[in-house]
Scaffold this active site. Structure first.
Site, short mmCIF file in Angstrom:
data_model
loop_
_atom_site.label_atom_id
_atom_site.label_comp_id
_atom_site.label_asym_id
_atom_site.label_seq_id
_atom_site.Cartn_x
_atom_site.Cartn_y
_atom_site.Cartn_z
N GLN A 52 0.66 -1.19 -0.05
CA GLN A 52 0.04 -0.07 0.02
C GLN A 52 0.73 1.25 -0.03
O GLN A 52 0.53 2.43 -0.37
CB GLN A 52 -1.07 0.07 1.19
CG GLN A 52 -1.98 -1.09 1.12
CD GLN A 52 -2.77 -1.05 2.48
OE1 GLN A 52 -2.43 -1.39 3.58
NE2 GLN A 52 -3.97 -0.42 2.37
N CYS A 98 -10.52 -0.40 4.04
CA CYS A 98 -9.43 -0.39 3.74
C CYS A 98 -8.73 0.89 3.14
O CYS A 98 -9.58 1.59 2.31
CB CYS A 98 -9.24 -1.61 2.44
SG CYS A 98 -7.64 -1.77 1.85
N GLU A 141 -4.22 -7.46 6.89
CA GLU A 141 -3.18 -6.74 6.33
C GLU A 141 -2.32 -8.01 5.64
O GLU A 141 -1.41 -8.00 4.49
CB GLU A 141 -2.48 -6.32 7.22
CG GLU A 141 -2.87 -5.08 8.04
CD GLU A 141 -3.35 -4.03 7.30
OE1 GLU A 141 -2.85 -3.77 5.99
OE2 GLU A 141 -4.10 -3.57 7.62
N HIS A 144 -3.12 -8.68 2.15
CA HIS A 144 -2.60 -7.62 1.25
C HIS A 144 -1.33 -8.07 0.57
O HIS A 144 -0.93 -7.79 -0.51
CB HIS A 144 -2.22 -6.22 2.06
CG HIS A 144 -3.31 -5.24 1.79
ND1 HIS A 144 -3.80 -4.63 1.03
CD2 HIS A 144 -4.09 -4.75 2.79
CE1 HIS A 144 -4.68 -3.74 1.10
NE2 HIS A 144 -5.16 -4.08 2.43
#
Ligand code: NI
Length: 179
Positions: A52, A98, A141, A144
């Site tokens: 991210q 998110c 997380e 991700h």
């Protein structure tokens, strides 16, 4: 906002790339961790995965902040190369957001408790038994790091609605995603 501070938004390919394990526990890693905490706090988030921040490495930062009535306080946590080694059979639904899907929330069912093994930014090994909000954030997380987003865990109808919400949010905020 400068590029290095921007949270990557759905459509950015780095969010879909499987992240690589960290091999060097050096100053570059610690600089990445500092930058991730800064981005996360700027954005008002409680968890961030390195993709991210535009970096495809297996690094997660979490900060649930001080204790509140229904959420225990969990201070800054850095999880490098984290692996879930056990998960409860018991599952529960929870409304997740998110930072890469601003304006979107989706009810996602996940195990209530998980055990996660990880290394900190100095190379120390840890085992964490997580429940409640922490278990939720850890699982979100870690997804991700495998290029998985909450829209992938939703039904097709929910996914469509979420993408519409995201589109509306980005239009209203005038945010360019580059996609
Ligand atoms: Ni997320």
């Amino acid at each position: 906002m400068p590029e290095y501070k921007r949270v990557r938004i759905l459509g950015d390919p780095v969010l879909r790339e499987p992240a690589r394990p960290v091999a060097s526990f050096d100053e570059h890693l610690r600089e990445l961790v500092r930058r991730m905490f800064a981005i996360m706090r700027d954005a008002g988030g409680i968890g961030l995965a390195a993709p991210q921040a535009g970096v495809p490495l297996r690094v997660v930062t979490i900060d649930l902040g001080p204790a509140e009535e229904d959420a225990p306080g969990v201070g800054p946590l850095t999880l490098v190369n984290p692996v879930v080694t056990a998960a409860s059979d018991e599952v529960e639904p929870f409304e997740e957001g998110c930072l890469s899907l601003p304006g979107v929330s989706l009810e996602i069912v996940r195990p209530s408790r998980v055990t996660v093994e990880f290394v900190d930014e100095h190379g120390g090994r840890h085992v964490l038994e997580a429940d409640g909000l922490l278990a939720r954030v850890v699982q979100h997380e870690l997804d991700h790091l495998d290029g998985v987003l909450i829209v992938d865990r939703a039904t097709p109808a929910e996914r469509l609605r979420a993408l519409e919400q995201l589109h509306e949010f980005l239009l209203a905020e005038g945010i360019e995603t580059g996609s």
